[in-house]
Enzyme design. Structure first.
Site, PDB file in Angstrom:
ATOM      1  N   LYS A 192      -2.975  -4.414   9.354  1.00  0.00           N
ATOM      2  CA  LYS A 192      -1.581  -3.999   9.160  1.00  0.00           C
ATOM      3  C   LYS A 192      -1.068  -3.368  10.445  1.00  0.00           C
ATOM      4  O   LYS A 192      -1.595  -2.358  10.907  1.00  0.00           O
ATOM      5  CB  LYS A 192      -1.465  -3.015   7.997  1.00  0.00           C
ATOM      6  CG  LYS A 192      -0.011  -2.694   7.635  1.00  0.00           C
ATOM      7  CD  LYS A 192       0.081  -1.911   6.338  1.00  0.00           C
ATOM      8  CE  LYS A 192       1.538  -1.703   5.929  1.00  0.00           C
ATOM      9  NZ  LYS A 192       1.645  -1.004   4.627  1.00  0.00           N
ATOM     10  N   SER A 216       0.830  -1.205   0.000  1.00  0.00           N
ATOM     11  CA  SER A 216       0.000   0.000   0.000  1.00  0.00           C
ATOM     12  C   SER A 216       0.868   1.261   0.000  1.00  0.00           C
ATOM     13  O   SER A 216       1.937   1.299   0.610  1.00  0.00           O
ATOM     14  CB  SER A 216      -0.894   0.006   1.245  1.00  0.00           C
ATOM     15  OG  SER A 216      -1.661   1.189   1.279  1.00  0.00           O
ATOM     16  N   LYS A 224      -3.466   2.454  -2.411  1.00  0.00           N
ATOM     17  CA  LYS A 224      -3.110   3.432  -1.395  1.00  0.00           C
ATOM     18  C   LYS A 224      -4.274   3.496  -0.389  1.00  0.00           C
ATOM     19  O   LYS A 224      -5.416   3.207  -0.733  1.00  0.00           O
ATOM     20  CB  LYS A 224      -2.899   4.804  -2.055  1.00  0.00           C
ATOM     21  CG  LYS A 224      -2.161   5.816  -1.208  1.00  0.00           C
ATOM     22  CD  LYS A 224      -1.892   7.075  -2.012  1.00  0.00           C
ATOM     23  CE  LYS A 224      -0.999   8.031  -1.213  1.00  0.00           C
ATOM     24  NZ  LYS A 224      -1.478   8.332   0.143  1.00  0.00           N
ATOM     25  N   SER A 225      -3.990   3.876   0.839  1.00  0.00           N
ATOM     26  CA  SER A 225      -5.042   3.907   1.856  1.00  0.00           C
ATOM     27  C   SER A 225      -6.115   4.947   1.502  1.00  0.00           C
ATOM     28  O   SER A 225      -5.810   6.061   1.091  1.00  0.00           O
ATOM     29  CB  SER A 225      -4.448   4.229   3.223  1.00  0.00           C
ATOM     30  OG  SER A 225      -3.596   3.191   3.649  1.00  0.00           O
ATOM     31  N   ASN A 278      -5.411  -0.118   7.618  1.00  0.00           N
ATOM     32  CA  ASN A 278      -4.239   0.684   7.980  1.00  0.00           C
ATOM     33  C   ASN A 278      -4.450   1.210   9.394  1.00  0.00           C
ATOM     34  O   ASN A 278      -5.053   2.257   9.604  1.00  0.00           O
ATOM     35  CB  ASN A 278      -4.055   1.830   6.988  1.00  0.00           C
ATOM     36  CG  ASN A 278      -2.791   2.627   7.266  1.00  0.00           C
ATOM     37  OD1 ASN A 278      -2.150   2.444   8.313  1.00  0.00           O
ATOM     38  ND2 ASN A 278      -2.423   3.510   6.364  1.00  0.00           N
ATOM     39  N   ILE A 338       5.306  -5.243   8.421  1.00  0.00           N
ATOM     40  CA  ILE A 338       4.993  -4.159   9.312  1.00  0.00           C
ATOM     41  C   ILE A 338       4.713  -2.869   8.522  1.00  0.00           C
ATOM     42  O   ILE A 338       5.002  -2.803   7.328  1.00  0.00           O
ATOM     43  CB  ILE A 338       6.190  -3.881  10.288  1.00  0.00           C
ATOM     44  CG1 ILE A 338       7.454  -3.572   9.476  1.00  0.00           C
ATOM     45  CG2 ILE A 338       6.357  -4.998  11.256  1.00  0.00           C
ATOM     46  CD1 ILE A 338       8.660  -3.172  10.291  1.00  0.00           C
ATOM     47  N   ASN A 339       4.224  -1.857   9.205  1.00  0.00           N
ATOM     48  CA  ASN A 339       4.123  -0.522   8.617  1.00  0.00           C
ATOM     49  C   ASN A 339       5.465   0.200   8.780  1.00  0.00           C
ATOM     50  O   ASN A 339       6.399  -0.341   9.390  1.00  0.00           O
ATOM     51  CB  ASN A 339       3.005   0.273   9.303  1.00  0.00           C
ATOM     52  CG  ASN A 339       2.336   1.264   8.347  1.00  0.00           C
ATOM     53  OD1 ASN A 339       3.021   1.899   7.537  1.00  0.00           O
ATOM     54  ND2 ASN A 339       1.038   1.391   8.442  1.00  0.00           N
ATOM     55  N   THR A 340       5.571   1.392   8.248  1.00  0.00           N
ATOM     56  CA  THR A 340       6.809   2.162   8.369  1.00  0.00           C
ATOM     57  C   THR A 340       7.055   2.605   9.807  1.00  0.00           C
ATOM     58  O   THR A 340       6.143   2.614  10.634  1.00  0.00           O
ATOM     59  CB  THR A 340       6.762   3.396   7.464  1.00  0.00           C
ATOM     60  OG1 THR A 340       5.613   4.181   7.816  1.00  0.00           O
ATOM     61  CG2 THR A 340       6.674   2.992   6.001  1.00  0.00           C
ATOM     62  N   CYS A 350      -0.296   3.986  10.368  1.00  0.00           N
ATOM     63  CA  CYS A 350       0.546   4.962   9.672  1.00  0.00           C
ATOM     64  C   CYS A 350       1.186   5.910  10.688  1.00  0.00           C
ATOM     65  O   CYS A 350       0.467   6.542  11.470  1.00  0.00           O
ATOM     66  CB  CYS A 350      -0.286   5.761   8.672  1.00  0.00           C
ATOM     67  SG  CYS A 350       0.666   7.048   7.836  1.00  0.00           S
TER      68      CYS A 350
END
Length: 302
Positions: free
Chosen positions: A162, A22, A46-47, A126, A188-190, A129
């Protein structure tokens, strides 16, 4: 020797274990269709939120030698406008996973419902973020449960949660998502990060903080996938720094049933999907693995 490179996440049969992450080229149906034709096994949008969101002003992305830092701010046109992009993306012939987010629990469900109506094959929540309005959902087991449970009660398609590594215990969050009915975990997410221009003595990103992705976070992501695999029964989608077939296999052996590719596209282009797919196939033939399933979680057999 013939090898089976397909994989399965919930009820989604995916032709190879490589999924567009994503936030990377997932803004239009035409681009998602192009990524599918370039060899991705599935694509993630994309979210998207209920209402349009402008995001942050530039600069929003900084390219580093070891990854990217971005603070786009979850800009999107809102789900009503995005529905047609989902329909076009479906023409790519691979599962379309729609990433959704909300500022409250109810919004997650509303957006997920509309995505399902538009033809989404799965929902990725999501929850995490690091520069958006909702990371708290992925840092609190109770909130994670509430979001997953609400969305699972609303849609019939698989729901993936996520998660962020920026918690004391990611396993606790993963178990909460599983208990609420999540069909898979994306890990994982950022990671929250920043970069400073020393000539003007100011942060580069307009938002000051952004999310670090790419090779720099791969060892963290591998650790999270490994820990989650030990504790959970649902599939895991690994993401964070996949730039080669060796990276993808490392994630799979840590316990991932599939991997997502994101930042590497900025360095290698969309041809990376075919490159990694071929690399995995060659590795399997050389090492005697007949299917991707044979490699999932192998690193746990000590």
């Amino acid at each position: 020797m013939d090898v089976d490179i397909s994989t399965k996440i919930a009820n989604l049969k995916i032709r190879n274990p490589l999924i567009l992450a994503s936030g990377i080229l997932g803004t239009t149906g035409a681009i998602l269709k192009r990524i599918a034709m370039a060899g991705a096994g599935a694509v993630t949008t994309k979210s998207v939120s209920k209402n349009p969101r402008a995001g942050f002003p530039n600069p929003t992305v900084v390219k580093l030698e070891y990854g990217l830092i971005n603070a786009i701010g979850l800009s999107n046109p809102g789900m009503h406008e995005f529905k047609n992009e989902i329909r076009v993306a479906k023409e790519g012939g691979v599962p379309v996973i729609v990433s959704v987010f909300g500022e409250e629990v109810k919004e997650f469900s509303e957006v997920a419902y509309q995505a399902e109506e538009a033809g989404a094959d799965a929902i990725e929540l999501n929850l995490s973020c690091p520069h958006g309005p909702n990371i708290q959902y992925g840092q609190d087991p109770k909130l994670t449960y509430e979001v997953v449970n609400a969305v699972k009660s609303t849609v019939k398609i698989p729901v993936f949660a996520k998660l962020t590594p920026e918690v004391t215990d990611i396993v606790k969050i993963g178990l909460s998502a599983e208990k609420a009915g999540a069909d898979a975990i994306t890990a994982i997410n950022t990671l929250k990060a920043m970069i400073i221009d020393i000539k003007i003595a100011k942060p580069i990103l307009s938002n000051i903080y952004g999310g670090l992705s790419g090779k720099a976070i791969k060892p963290v992501a591998i650790r999270c996938v490994y820990q989650l695999y030990e504790a959970l029964s649902i599939p895991i989608i690994g993401v964070g720094g996949v730039t080669s077939y060796e990276d993808a296999i490392e994630f799979i052996m840590a316990g991932a049933s599939a991997v997502q590719i994101g930042s590497a596209i900025a360095f290698k282009g969309i041809e990376i999907f075919k490159e990694i797919e071929q690399g995995i196939m060659n590795f399997m033939k050389n090492e005697g693995y007949k299917s991707v399933k044979d490699m999932i979680g192998l690193a746990h057999k000590r």
